[in-house]
Each structure stands twice: as C-alpha cells, then as structure tokens.
Enzyme design. Structure first.
Site, PDB file in Angstrom:
ATOM      1  N   GLU A  87       0.646  -1.263  -0.288  1.00 53.64           N
ATOM      2  CA  GLU A  87       0.355   0.015   0.300  1.00 53.64           C
ATOM      3  C   GLU A  87       0.971   1.134   0.153  1.00 53.64           C
ATOM      4  O   GLU A  87       1.729   1.323   0.477  1.00 53.64           O
ATOM      5  CB  GLU A  87      -1.006  -0.136   1.128  1.00 53.64           C
ATOM      6  CG  GLU A  87      -2.109   1.249   1.027  1.00 53.64           C
ATOM      7  CD  GLU A  87      -3.205   0.099   2.136  1.00 53.64           C
ATOM      8  OE1 GLU A  87      -3.377  -0.272   2.428  1.00 53.64           O
ATOM      9  OE2 GLU A  87      -3.445   1.605   2.435  1.00 53.64           O
ATOM     10  N   LYS A 266      -8.501  -1.147  11.327  1.00 56.54           N
ATOM     11  CA  LYS A 266      -7.550  -1.916   9.402  1.00 56.54           C
ATOM     12  C   LYS A 266      -5.962  -0.507   9.794  1.00 56.54           C
ATOM     13  O   LYS A 266      -4.976  -1.306   9.056  1.00 56.54           O
ATOM     14  CB  LYS A 266      -7.702  -1.357   8.862  1.00 56.54           C
ATOM     15  CG  LYS A 266      -7.058  -1.880   6.805  1.00 56.54           C
ATOM     16  CD  LYS A 266      -6.632  -0.906   5.943  1.00 56.54           C
ATOM     17  CE  LYS A 266      -6.469  -1.688   4.285  1.00 56.54           C
ATOM     18  NZ  LYS A 266      -5.483  -0.633   4.079  1.00 56.54           N
ATOM     19  N   ASP A 282       3.574 -14.865  11.706  1.00 59.27           N
ATOM     20  CA  ASP A 282       2.259 -15.235  10.309  1.00 59.27           C
ATOM     21  C   ASP A 282       1.081 -14.253  11.366  1.00 59.27           C
ATOM     22  O   ASP A 282       1.160 -14.550  12.231  1.00 59.27           O
ATOM     23  CB  ASP A 282       1.985 -16.386  12.108  1.00 59.27           C
ATOM     24  CG  ASP A 282       0.441 -17.100  11.072  1.00 59.27           C
ATOM     25  OD1 ASP A 282      -0.658 -16.816  10.728  1.00 59.27           O
ATOM     26  OD2 ASP A 282       0.160 -18.609  11.501  1.00 59.27           O
ATOM     27  N   HIS A 379      -2.267   9.581   0.559  1.00 62.92           N
ATOM     28  CA  HIS A 379      -2.218   8.834  -0.155  1.00 62.92           C
ATOM     29  C   HIS A 379      -1.973   8.925  -1.476  1.00 62.92           C
ATOM     30  O   HIS A 379      -1.266   8.109  -1.972  1.00 62.92           O
ATOM     31  CB  HIS A 379      -3.384   8.380  -0.488  1.00 62.92           C
ATOM     32  CG  HIS A 379      -4.027   6.979  -0.885  1.00 62.92           C
ATOM     33  ND1 HIS A 379      -3.378   5.598   0.106  1.00 62.92           N
ATOM     34  CD2 HIS A 379      -4.940   6.292  -1.366  1.00 62.92           C
ATOM     35  CE1 HIS A 379      -4.028   4.346  -0.380  1.00 62.92           C
ATOM     36  NE2 HIS A 379      -5.184   5.051  -1.623  1.00 62.92           N
TER      37      HIS A 379
END
Ligand code: NDP
Length: 426
Positions: A87, A266, A282, A379
């Site tokens: 991202e 998130k 993991d 972004h």
C-alpha cells in the site's frame, strides 16, 4: 520537563535517495552484517530450494516491496523498522508519525505476559461437574504429561504453566497455558494438547473433539503508549489544539461505531502487518487474535485510545501479540534474517514492543491525516506513481506523469494515460 531529542541526521531526506544510497545509509546507521548488506543490495529473496519445501505445488515466489521506517524511538531505543507492504502511503505515514512522536519522547511499552493458550474440547461428558473436579485434581500430572510431550521447551526454560476448565453448553474445554519462550508455539502447543487428550477422555468419560492452539492469545498482551506534545501537532497553537481534540473524537468514534472501528483497526494493521510479515511471523494469527480482542466485550471496537492529558495528546494500544523470533519461516528466509539484523536481533518480547508501537504510530498518522487534510492528499501523492506505472510510464517518465496527475481533478488511470500520451508528443 521532557528532554528534547537532537535533530535526526542519519536519515534526513531518506526517501529522496536511490535504493543503493538508502541501503548504504542503513548499513552505516545500523551496522548491518555483510550478509544482510549483500541480501539487500542484490535484493535476494527466498531461494527455490527453500520455497519449494515450504508449501505444496510450489510454482515460484511472490514479491512485495520491502521498505524501511528509518527511525522510531521505542523504550528509549532508536530503531529502523523493515516493513513489507504494497500500500503506497503506509511507510511514508509511519515515518511521518514516528518523527513527530519521537520528538515528544517516543513510545513506551509493557509486555503483560507471554504465554500461549491451547485448548482441548471434550463432548459427550456425562457429568460436567465431576469431570471438572477430576481434571483439576490431576492438574499437576496433566501439566507434567504436557511437558513430557515437548521436553526441549522445558530445557529452554519454558513449558506448560497452568490449566483451567470451563463448560460451554455441551463442551467441556480445557485451556492450557504454555511458556513458549522465543517461539510462536503452534507446534509446541499442538504436541502437548494431543498428548493429554487420552488422559482427559479417561478422566472425564467424554470424547475429545480436538486439541489445538488458540490464536486468541489473551496471555500475550502488549501495550504501547505515547505522549505527544499538542504544540507539535501544528505550527499554529489553535490549530494544534483543534487537531488534538478531533483526534480524541476520532478515537471515541471508533469505540462506538463498528463501521468506523473496522477501518480504524485496518489502519493500525497497515503498520502491524507490514512488520509482522517482514519478520517472518504469522500475520493471520496476529490479525485473528487482535480482532477477537477488539470484540472482547461483545462489540467490535477500536484497538487504540487517544486522550488529552494537560498539554499532551496521549495514545495507547493494547492487543495480543504472540510474536516469535524463532520458528516457522523465520530462520529460512534470507530477507527475514536481514529484517532481524536491521532491528538489531530483537528477542520475541522486544519485537512485540516494536510491532505494537508501529501499530500505534500508524494509527496516529492516519487519524491526524483524516481529521486535518483528509486521507486522500497523502495517499494520492503516492498512488499517482502507481497509476503512472499502470499507464505504462517508463522509469524516467513516472515522476513527471505523477506530478502532473496530482494537479488534475480526477486522478485516475485514464487521466494518467492521457498525460503520458501528451508528454510523449511534446
Ligand atoms: P516451529 O515449530 O517452526 O518453531 C518452534 C520450535 O523452535 C520450538 O518448538 C523449538 O523446538 C525451537 N526453538 C529453538 N530455539 C527456541 C527458543 N529459544 N524458544 C522456543 N523455541 C525454540 O514453530 P512454532 O511451533 O512456533 O509454530 C509457528 C508456525 O506454526 C508458524 O509457521 C505458523 O504459521 C504455524 N501454525 C500456526 C497455527 C495457528 O496459528 N493456529 C496452527 C498451526 C501451525 P525444539 O525445542 O524442539 O528445538
């Protein structure tokens, strides 16, 4: 009075350097081993001989950008943190957040405990009360049997520490808590749980449905905190106060509204996953445990809280982080070994502190952007480069296309293609 940190020097303008210059600077700042330097310079990844043994039906490897959060201050120690993410804005946002927070003293962390929990679920138990009593009476021998199933962890100073029993409808569930030292412990737990299944069936007259590690690692909680001087949030003091107030409101919104909480978390995982993946841990396990923890009182909530205390904005995050420094693919993947070298070979607890801090740092950067300029500005700045590449821009054209694209109202692939066409005609 908090001590002012000296201005950071090693990594200033880091993002403007070439890849090799960045590697050289990192080498100088963190004294990387020659192997790590070569792995980074040659961008070595998982060799086929190893990748082919890791999974079934292996066809090749799948690459993602391996990037660096150059400087972050955690528990008084300066770290450079490797991050693996696709991202575009994540690393830039984390670096920005770390800069502001480090100036106010950085992060402090607490490792509340570090035990992994496993469970054996029994069914068809004729008398739950009697069965519970029978298990608790044999507690010591069950713990000994569990330890005998994995004696090497006992030799390393770990082993089964505690057990408890709960009945839930038709199930009688035994929970085993194990000190897994530097490992995540899936195999240690699973070995132990399988080994005690027969004894539990005999003691309860029931049937064992399964014995497996739980990813809801509530005995591996980690807290990271930071205290940011509100004045450092903006040059204008009224704006700084307003930004702090809006950040607190954003934190409250994530406590009240699950739709916002999911996105809030998130954003936290943008940072956490990137470090967890870079260090060969993991990430599905970490995500599963943390999301379960975010719902612990029956409603899904934000994992972090921001409050104003006097002149400071105070952030805090607590979540389960059963992070490992050995096991799984950690010793097999050369890039993961390099990530550990960049972090100065942290032990599991120290790595968990780093992961929690990066999560809080990422959260701060995202909330600050959201309540001020909005998330799109930062972004799109980086996304413009991805669009330029998708449009077919060559290396020499990417920056120009991205720069022109940012001036457009509709920054999409079609516009990027039109810009590219135009500059090629000039
Ligand atoms: P490993 O079995 O690969 O590694 C752990 C082993 O490393 C230990 O059992 C121990 O074996 C050895 N070891 C060496 N040094 C140390 C040390 N200092 N402290 C502790 N152990 C040490 O991995 P894990 O059991 O940790 O399991 C992780 C893997 O399991 C991950 O790949 C994960 O994806 C996978 N997994 C996850 C599940 C889940 O999350 N639900 C379920 C199943 C698998 P020894 O003492 O014998 O040398």
């Amino acid at each position: 009075m908090k001590k002012e940190r000296p201005a950071m020097s090693h990594f200033s303008g880091y993002y403007k350097k070439t890849r090799q210059e960045r590697i050289n600077l990192l080498q100088q700042a963190r004294h990387l081993a020659p192997d790590s330097f070569n792995i980074l310079s040659q961008d070595q990844n998982l060799p086929e001989t190893i990748a082919g043994k890791m999974t079934e039906n292996h066809l090749g490897t799948f690459a993602l950008p391996f990037s660096l959060l150059p400087e972050i201050l955690i528990d008084g120690q300066e770290y450079s943190v490797p991050m693996v993410t696709e991202e575009p804005s994540v690393v830039a946002a984390a670096s920005f957040g770390a800069k502001i927070i480090s100036k106010s003293g950085g992060f402090t962390t607490t490792i509340h405990n570090r035990l992994m929990i496993g469970q054996v679920a029994l069914y068809d138990v004729p008398d739950m009360e009697e069965a519970t009593k029978a298990i608790l009476q044999q507690k010591r021998s069950i713990l000994d049997k569990a330890n005998a199933a994995h004696p090497s962890i006992v030799k390393r100073g770990g082993g089964a520490r505690q057990l408890s029993v709960e009945s839930k409808e038709e199930f009688l569930i035994l929970y085993l808590e194990v000190d897994v030292q530097e490992a995540m412990g899936a195999n240690i737990l699973n070995n132990m749980l399988e080994a005690i299944k027969d004894d539990l069936e005999a003691l309860t007259q029931g049937q064992a449905l399964m014995g497996i590690l739980s990813n809801y690692a509530t005995q591996s909680l980690v807290t990271a905190c930071c205290r940011i001087r509100i004045s450092s949030l903006a040059t204008n003091s009224a704006l700084a106060q307003k930004t702090a107030k809006k950040l607190v409101l954003a934190s409250k919104l994530a406590q009240l509204d699950p739709y916002r909480a999911a996105t809030h978390n998130k954003g936290i995982f943008n940072g956490i996953d990137a470090v967890v993946i870079a260090t060969g841990n993991d990430w599905r396990a970490i995500e599963a445990g943390a999301h379960a923890y975010a719902s612990r009182d029956g409603q899904y909530r934000g994992l972090s809280i921001w409050e104003i205390e006097g002149d400071d904005l105070v952030g805090q995050i607590t979540l389960p982080l059963p992070i490992a420094s050995v096991g799984g693919s950690i010793g097999l993947n050369p890039k993961v070994q390099t990530a550990f070298d960049i972090l100065d070979q942290p032990k599991a607890r120290q790595l968990a502190s780093i992961v929690a801090s990066v999560g809080l740092c990422q959260n701060f950067a995202a909330l600050r952007a959201l309540v001020t300029s909005g998330i799109q500005q930062g972004h799109m700045k980086l996304h413009a480069k991805s669009l330029a590449m998708l449009a077919g821009a060559t290396e020499t054209e990417i920056d120009k296309v991205a720069q022109l694209l940012r001036q457009e109202k509709h920054s999409n692939l079609e516009t990027a293609q039109a810009i590219l066409k135009k500059i090629r005609q000039e």
